[in-house]
Write an enzyme that holds these catalytic residues in place. Structure first.
Site, PDB file in Angstrom:
ATOM      1  N   GLU A 189       0.824  -1.210   0.000  1.00 41.03           N
ATOM      2  CA  GLU A 189       0.000   0.000   0.000  1.00 41.03           C
ATOM      3  C   GLU A 189       0.861   1.263   0.000  1.00 41.03           C
ATOM      4  O   GLU A 189       0.534   2.253  -0.660  1.00 41.03           O
ATOM      5  CB  GLU A 189      -0.942  -0.004   1.205  1.00 41.03           C
ATOM      6  CG  GLU A 189      -1.981  -1.116   1.201  1.00 41.03           C
ATOM      7  CD  GLU A 189      -3.089  -0.903   0.188  1.00 41.03           C
ATOM      8  OE1 GLU A 189      -3.103   0.148  -0.483  1.00 41.03           O
ATOM      9  OE2 GLU A 189      -3.946  -1.792   0.059  1.00 41.03           O
ATOM     10  N   ASP A 324      -4.789  -9.918  -7.532  1.00 41.50           N
ATOM     11  CA  ASP A 324      -5.097  -9.084  -8.692  1.00 41.50           C
ATOM     12  C   ASP A 324      -3.916  -8.408  -9.376  1.00 41.50           C
ATOM     13  O   ASP A 324      -3.590  -8.670 -10.535  1.00 41.50           O
ATOM     14  CB  ASP A 324      -6.146  -8.046  -8.288  1.00 41.50           C
ATOM     15  CG  ASP A 324      -5.770  -7.282  -7.016  1.00 41.50           C
ATOM     16  OD1 ASP A 324      -4.968  -7.784  -6.220  1.00 41.50           O
ATOM     17  OD2 ASP A 324      -6.296  -6.172  -6.809  1.00 41.50           O
ATOM     18  N   GLU A 439     -19.357  -5.525  -3.532  1.00 40.96           N
ATOM     19  CA  GLU A 439     -17.978  -5.989  -3.400  1.00 40.96           C
ATOM     20  C   GLU A 439     -17.815  -7.445  -3.838  1.00 40.96           C
ATOM     21  O   GLU A 439     -16.928  -7.765  -4.615  1.00 40.96           O
ATOM     22  CB  GLU A 439     -17.516  -5.866  -1.939  1.00 40.96           C
ATOM     23  CG  GLU A 439     -16.897  -4.551  -1.556  1.00 40.96           C
ATOM     24  CD  GLU A 439     -15.504  -4.371  -2.126  1.00 40.96           C
ATOM     25  OE1 GLU A 439     -14.548  -5.017  -1.659  1.00 40.96           O
ATOM     26  OE2 GLU A 439     -15.382  -3.568  -3.062  1.00 40.96           O
ATOM     27  N   GLU A 499     -12.165   0.018 -10.004  1.00 37.32           N
ATOM     28  CA  GLU A 499     -11.783  -0.990 -10.997  1.00 37.32           C
ATOM     29  C   GLU A 499     -12.734  -1.074 -12.189  1.00 37.32           C
ATOM     30  O   GLU A 499     -12.292  -1.264 -13.334  1.00 37.32           O
ATOM     31  CB  GLU A 499     -11.665  -2.367 -10.329  1.00 37.32           C
ATOM     32  CG  GLU A 499     -10.544  -2.481  -9.324  1.00 37.32           C
ATOM     33  CD  GLU A 499     -10.913  -1.947  -7.955  1.00 37.32           C
ATOM     34  OE1 GLU A 499     -10.008  -1.783  -7.119  1.00 37.32           O
ATOM     35  OE2 GLU A 499     -12.128  -1.698  -7.716  1.00 37.32           O
TER      36      GLU A 499
END
EC number: 3.2.1.-
Length: 574
Positions: A189, A324, A439, A499
């Site tokens: 992150e 991902d 989600e 996304e």
């Protein structure tokens, strides 16, 4: 007032000198220790001197000693003239006046939303990681290093907010990396939000102060690689690095160890120092070496063991959460390195071949839409691979990834797959009452990707089997608020994710098809309608209620909750 946690070494001064050695090294560790004591109301331990004032000047991670130096020469960036890569963007014709008018009006509306959020952050949470958009408070879950501010530097530049950019840069370059609000740093992150934020803003503006700050973050992050096998600790405790002994973890999410390549490579490119590229090239070589040895050859499991450099033991495979960006970065790294490093093409082609065969599925929908989604696979071997037909908002990135990979690697079928995956996310947005995709959810996988009519009996059986309840299945569907085709919605939130719109944007730029711009606008309108607060925009806890139900108050109150992550402005609105 939020107290700040300073990096510290819980050893006596003489012991730190003995452990780290040398006249020059010891004061660096001592500096971090006393800064910690001066910011936190802790009493001095027996035999320790009282806390002293924090020394002036930023903490320097580049002079903290390395315990496990790289053995042998560093991996170097590929050299030579870059290859001529295939054209990615569609060749657009001259825009009509009506289309230009509509586009500019929409663009202005998005910009206004960004400005509203930015100025709320500036007023209520300046210098903190996030604005709390309902209470007007601040959050510091990413070290307290102004994640929203840094992550949005390039967005400010893109949106032409020049004065705001200048003010933000002045604040960002003074972030102190000798202080953190969290004991543990998420290396991934921090890499994407902070290191990536500074690098992209430097690339756009040319302000060398941003490059210097990127180097500071890069020096700190490189200390997470200071382990016996030079693999990083992805959930890293900086004070352990200062104490001089640390090792990589046995349980690591594959996305967190595999998604540091772009920012580290770019830092080496712009500084001419190969040490960051060397750090991630070592990880890439490991993925390459073990790609065919996993339980689902071609892909890697969600959980890997960095302590012993073992990437093959787990049996759970996904393109979604926790995996991902590992896959997303393969075509982008190929382009970033000018096509000169063949390993990323190999990693992409082989992994996507496996994913197409095992993870992608056509969901059963009321109108037989020709769409695809990406699910999860549990595999003990390729012959014993079992699909869980899940859908995730996070995995909506895959449409853009396939389309980009298809263009860069001359694979037209991948562009078509990317389009169908993106259409699947557009469909999922429209299928929910608020016009927003949840989600995580599940559907029924079709037996064929060519044609698939909705079999309502099969759908009902799948709902009943999944929930194993004794009540009537129609009552269950009503109680769970399941649209037709959905068998479960296990996470009903929308947390302002980018996304889906990201893939719609990429597909529009690649194909030029107008319906994609319209779909993105519909997403934006639905999102802002559901998430706007008095200050900014907030995440939503349940997208299965309709706007009318929310207006009537039949949901038990608002479904908004007090969260606005930095990617809302830095990615979704961008």
């Amino acid at each position: 007032m939020i107290s700040l946690r300073r990096y510290t070494v819980f050893i006596a001064l003489a012991a730190s000198t003995l452990l780290l050695g040398g006249y020059f090294r010891e004061p660096i560790v001592s500096q971090a220790r006393y800064r910690f004591r001066s910011q936190t109301p802790l009493l001095a331990a027996p035999g320790e001197p009282p806390a002293q004032p924090a020394p002036t000047g930023p903490f320097r991670w580049d002079v903290v000693p390395t315990q496990y130096p790289v053995a042998g020469p560093l991996a170097q960036l590929p050299t030579g003239p870059p290859q001529k890569l295939p054209r990615v963007q569609h060749e657009f014709q001259k825009e009509s006046e009506d289309h230009a008018k509509t586009r500019k009006e929409r663009q202005a509306a998005v910009r206004r939303s960004f400005q509203r959020c930015w100025y709320a952050y500036e007023e209520h949470a300046w210098g903190h990681d996030e604005l709390a958009p309902l209470s007007g408070g601040a959050k510091d879950g990413f070290g307290g290093w102004a994640a929203t501010l840094v992550d949005n530097l390039d967005t400010l530049w893109i949106m032409g907010m020049n004065e705001d950019f200048t003010k933000a840069v002045e604040a960002a370059v003074n972030i102190d990396l000798g202080v953190s609000t969290t004991e543990t740093i998420n290396v991934f992150e921090t890499t994407i939000r902070h290191l990536g934020g500074f690098l992209s803003a430097y690339d756009m503006s040319g302000d060398v102060r941003l490059l210097e700050k990127a180097k500071e973050f890069g020096e700190m992050l490189l200390k997470a690689f200071d382990t016996p096998n030079r693999l990083p600790i992805t959930r890293w405790k900086p004070q352990k690095a200062l104490m001089g002994s640390q090792e990589a973890d046995p349980v690591v999410l594959v996305a967190e160890i595999g998604s540091l390549t772009m920012e580290f490579t770019r830092l080496s490119q712009v500084t001419g120092d190969s040490k960051w590229y060397d750090a991630v090239a070592r990880i890439t070589r490991l993925f390459d070496k073990q790609q065919e040895k996993t339980h689902l050859p071609g892909m890697w499991p969600v959980v890997v063991n960095a302590k012993v450099a073992e990437l093959t033991e787990d049996t759970f495979f996904s393109l979604g959460a926790m995996s991902d960006s590992l896959y997303e970065y393969f075509p982008k790294m190929h382009a970033m390195l000018g096509g000169l490093e063949p390993v990323y093409k190999k990693l992409y082609n082989r992994s996507m071949s496996t994913a197409i065969k095992n993870n992608l599925y056509r969901p059963m929908t009321p109108s037989n839409e020709d769409i695809l989604m990406s699910g999860n696979v549990r595999a003990t071997s390729q012959e014993l691979a079992r699909l869980d037909p899940q859908g995730q908002h996070l995995v909506c990135f895959a449409g853009g990834m396939f389309a980009l990979g298809g263009k860069l690697f001359n694979e037209p079928t991948h562009v078509e797959i990317g389009k169908k995956l993106t259409d699947g996310c557009i469909w999922a947005y429209k299928a929910l009452p608020l016009g927003i995709m949840p989600e995580v959810f599940n559907m029924v996988a079709c037996d064929s990707r060519v044609s698939c009519e909705l079999d309502e009996d099969k759908w009902r059986r799948a709902v009943k089997d999944r929930h194993a309840e004794k009540i009537d299945v129609d009552e269950m569907i009503k109680h769970l608020r399941l649209p037709k085709g959905f068998t479960d919605i296990s996470d009903r939130r929308y947390i302002l994710r980018p996304e889906a719109i990201e893939s719609v944007f990429i597909l529009y730029r690649i194909t030029g098809e107008q319906y994609l711009q319209d779909a993105a606008w519909d997403m934006f309108v639905a999102i802002t309608n559901a998430t706007t607060t008095e200050l900014a925009n907030a995440a939503v806890s349940d997208v299965t209620f309709s706007a009318a139900e929310l207006a009537r108050g039949t949901t038990g109150g608002t479904t908004q909750f007090d969260s606005m992550e930095s990617f809302w402005m830095a990615e979704t609105l961008k």
